[in-house]
Design a protein around this motif. Structure first.
Motif, PDB file in Angstrom:
ATOM      1  N   PHE A  13       0.596  -1.350  -0.120  1.00  0.00           N
ATOM      2  CA  PHE A  13      -0.025  -0.129  -0.123  1.00  0.00           C
ATOM      3  C   PHE A  13       0.857   1.272  -0.017  1.00  0.00           C
ATOM      4  O   PHE A  13       0.395   2.474  -0.646  1.00  0.00           O
ATOM      5  N   PHE A  14       2.097   1.374   0.642  1.00  0.00           N
ATOM      6  CA  PHE A  14       2.779   2.300   0.496  1.00  0.00           C
ATOM      7  C   PHE A  14       3.601   2.507  -0.616  1.00  0.00           C
ATOM      8  O   PHE A  14       3.817   3.737  -1.000  1.00  0.00           O
ATOM      9  N   PHE A  15       3.861   1.438  -1.247  1.00  0.00           N
ATOM     10  CA  PHE A  15       4.495   1.416  -2.549  1.00  0.00           C
ATOM     11  C   PHE A  15       3.655   2.120  -3.468  1.00  0.00           C
ATOM     12  O   PHE A  15       3.906   2.661  -4.641  1.00  0.00           O
ATOM     13  N   LEU A  16       2.325   1.951  -3.461  1.00  0.00           N
ATOM     14  CA  LEU A  16       1.425   2.432  -4.620  1.00  0.00           C
ATOM     15  C   LEU A  16       1.208   3.995  -4.373  1.00  0.00           C
ATOM     16  O   LEU A  16       0.857   4.709  -5.478  1.00  0.00           O
ATOM     17  N   LYS A  17       1.431   4.463  -3.026  1.00  0.00           N
ATOM     18  CA  LYS A  17       1.175   5.771  -2.787  1.00  0.00           C
ATOM     19  C   LYS A  17       2.627   6.750  -3.103  1.00  0.00           C
ATOM     20  O   LYS A  17       2.624   7.897  -2.888  1.00  0.00           O
ATOM     21  N   SER A  18       3.693   6.063  -3.340  1.00  0.00           N
ATOM     22  CA  SER A  18       4.931   6.690  -3.245  1.00  0.00           C
ATOM     23  C   SER A  18       4.996   7.476  -4.624  1.00  0.00           C
ATOM     24  O   SER A  18       4.795   7.241  -5.450  1.00  0.00           O
ATOM     25  N   ASN A  19       6.039   8.566  -4.308  1.00  0.00           N
ATOM     26  CA  ASN A  19       6.509   9.598  -5.515  1.00  0.00           C
ATOM     27  C   ASN A  19       8.041   9.158  -5.897  1.00  0.00           C
ATOM     28  O   ASN A  19       8.716   8.909  -5.064  1.00  0.00           O
ATOM     29  N   ALA A  20       7.981   8.578  -7.128  1.00  0.00           N
ATOM     30  CA  ALA A  20       9.336   7.922  -7.372  1.00  0.00           C
ATOM     31  C   ALA A  20      10.099   8.943  -8.301  1.00  0.00           C
ATOM     32  O   ALA A  20      10.870   8.411  -8.993  1.00  0.00           O
ATOM     33  N   GLN A  21      10.142  10.226  -8.356  1.00  0.00           N
ATOM     34  CA  GLN A  21      10.635  10.970  -9.143  1.00  0.00           C
ATOM     35  C   GLN A  21      12.189  11.300  -8.356  1.00  0.00           C
ATOM     36  O   GLN A  21      12.205  11.320  -7.143  1.00  0.00           O
ATOM     37  N   CYS A  22      13.078  11.288  -9.303  1.00  0.00           N
ATOM     38  CA  CYS A  22      14.171  11.760  -8.738  1.00  0.00           C
ATOM     39  C   CYS A  22      14.489  13.193  -8.352  1.00  0.00           C
ATOM     40  O   CYS A  22      13.373  14.079  -8.928  1.00  0.00           O
ATOM     41  N   ALA A  23      15.448  13.934  -7.756  1.00  0.00           N
ATOM     42  CA  ALA A  23      15.531  15.102  -7.181  1.00  0.00           C
ATOM     43  C   ALA A  23      15.409  16.331  -8.347  1.00  0.00           C
ATOM     44  O   ALA A  23      14.707  17.170  -8.641  1.00  0.00           O
ATOM     45  N   MET A  24      16.205  15.888  -9.409  1.00  0.00           N
ATOM     46  CA  MET A  24      16.390  16.756 -10.535  1.00  0.00           C
ATOM     47  C   MET A  24      15.137  16.722 -11.383  1.00  0.00           C
ATOM     48  O   MET A  24      14.703  17.886 -11.828  1.00  0.00           O
ATOM     49  N   CYS A  25      14.582  15.613 -11.553  1.00  0.00           N
ATOM     50  CA  CYS A  25      13.143  15.598 -12.396  1.00  0.00           C
ATOM     51  C   CYS A  25      12.084  16.377 -11.683  1.00  0.00           C
ATOM     52  O   CYS A  25      11.514  17.032 -11.963  1.00  0.00           O
ATOM     53  N   ARG A  26      12.035  16.119 -10.235  1.00  0.00           N
ATOM     54  CA  ARG A  26      11.159  16.878  -9.414  1.00  0.00           C
ATOM     55  C   ARG A  26      11.343  18.445  -9.556  1.00  0.00           C
ATOM     56  O   ARG A  26      10.360  19.225  -9.776  1.00  0.00           O
ATOM     57  N   ALA A  27      12.572  18.772  -9.466  1.00  0.00           N
ATOM     58  CA  ALA A  27      12.924  20.416  -9.530  1.00  0.00           C
ATOM     59  C   ALA A  27      12.459  20.985 -10.802  1.00  0.00           C
ATOM     60  O   ALA A  27      11.778  22.117 -10.913  1.00  0.00           O
ATOM     61  N   ILE A  41       5.175  11.567 -15.637  1.00  0.00           N
ATOM     62  CA  ILE A  41       6.204  10.941 -15.491  1.00  0.00           C
ATOM     63  C   ILE A  41       6.609  10.175 -14.334  1.00  0.00           C
ATOM     64  O   ILE A  41       7.002   9.128 -14.338  1.00  0.00           O
ATOM     65  N   ASN A  42       5.662  10.586 -13.282  1.00  0.00           N
ATOM     66  CA  ASN A  42       5.989   9.718 -11.841  1.00  0.00           C
ATOM     67  C   ASN A  42       5.107   8.447 -12.398  1.00  0.00           C
ATOM     68  O   ASN A  42       5.450   7.412 -11.786  1.00  0.00           O
ATOM     69  N   ASP A  43       3.903   8.422 -12.941  1.00  0.00           N
ATOM     70  CA  ASP A  43       3.378   7.182 -13.278  1.00  0.00           C
ATOM     71  C   ASP A  43       4.233   6.107 -14.038  1.00  0.00           C
ATOM     72  O   ASP A  43       4.431   4.941 -13.870  1.00  0.00           O
ATOM     73  N   GLY A  44       5.045   6.899 -14.954  1.00  0.00           N
ATOM     74  CA  GLY A  44       5.896   5.908 -15.927  1.00  0.00           C
ATOM     75  C   GLY A  44       6.885   5.270 -15.272  1.00  0.00           C
ATOM     76  O   GLY A  44       7.259   4.222 -15.297  1.00  0.00           O
ATOM     77  N   ILE A  45       7.561   6.366 -14.180  1.00  0.00           N
ATOM     78  CA  ILE A  45       8.564   5.647 -13.387  1.00  0.00           C
ATOM     79  C   ILE A  45       8.017   4.492 -12.499  1.00  0.00           C
ATOM     80  O   ILE A  45       8.645   3.223 -12.148  1.00  0.00           O
ATOM     81  N   ILE A  46       6.812   4.740 -11.972  1.00  0.00           N
ATOM     82  CA  ILE A  46       6.406   3.538 -10.873  1.00  0.00           C
ATOM     83  C   ILE A  46       6.108   2.416 -11.920  1.00  0.00           C
ATOM     84  O   ILE A  46       6.261   1.298 -11.402  1.00  0.00           O
ATOM     85  N   TYR A  47       5.649   2.436 -12.912  1.00  0.00           N
ATOM     86  CA  TYR A  47       5.256   1.502 -13.979  1.00  0.00           C
ATOM     87  C   TYR A  47       6.676   0.587 -14.346  1.00  0.00           C
ATOM     88  O   TYR A  47       6.710  -0.516 -14.046  1.00  0.00           O
ATOM     89  N   LEU A  48       7.603   1.349 -14.566  1.00  0.00           N
ATOM     90  CA  LEU A  48       8.734   0.695 -14.991  1.00  0.00           C
ATOM     91  C   LEU A  48       9.669   0.138 -13.749  1.00  0.00           C
ATOM     92  O   LEU A  48      10.214  -0.837 -13.864  1.00  0.00           O
ATOM     93  N   MET A  49       9.402   0.662 -12.683  1.00  0.00           N
ATOM     94  CA  MET A  49       9.802   0.164 -11.399  1.00  0.00           C
ATOM     95  C   MET A  49       9.054  -1.172 -11.053  1.00  0.00           C
ATOM     96  O   MET A  49       9.634  -1.995 -10.175  1.00  0.00           O
TER      97      MET A  49
END
Length: 75
Positions: A13-27, A41-49
């Motif tokens: 459940f915590f995995f599904l709610k997490s933000n997976a962006q790196c610091a540079m992408c987020r900035a 982009i966040n959804d794509g990162i979660i999918y690939l992970m």
């Protein structure tokens, strides 16, 4: 066994709610208006992970199933 299952489900459940962006992408993406690209982009990162975790879980379950099924047939 029940505690391991509980922690697995709890972490899922915590995995599904997490933000997976790196610091540079987020900035870079926080400066954008609308935030639609950031969500995409966040959804794509979660999918690939998630794909490697699903494959490893499937392989582990297959080995576990074959091991205990063979053990029951012998008994």
């Amino acid at each position: 066994m029940k505690t391991k299952l509980f922690f697995f489900i709890f972490s899922l459940f915590f995995f599904l709610k997490s933000n997976a962006q790196c610091a540079m992408c987020r900035a870079v993406l926080e400066n954008e208006e609308g935030q639609s690209a950031a969500k995409g982009i966040n959804d794509g990162i979660i999918y690939l992970m998630s794909i490697p975790y699903i494959l490893v879980f499937g392989l582990g379950f297959f080995v576990y199933w074959k091991y205990f099924r063979k053990k029951k047939v012998e008994a």
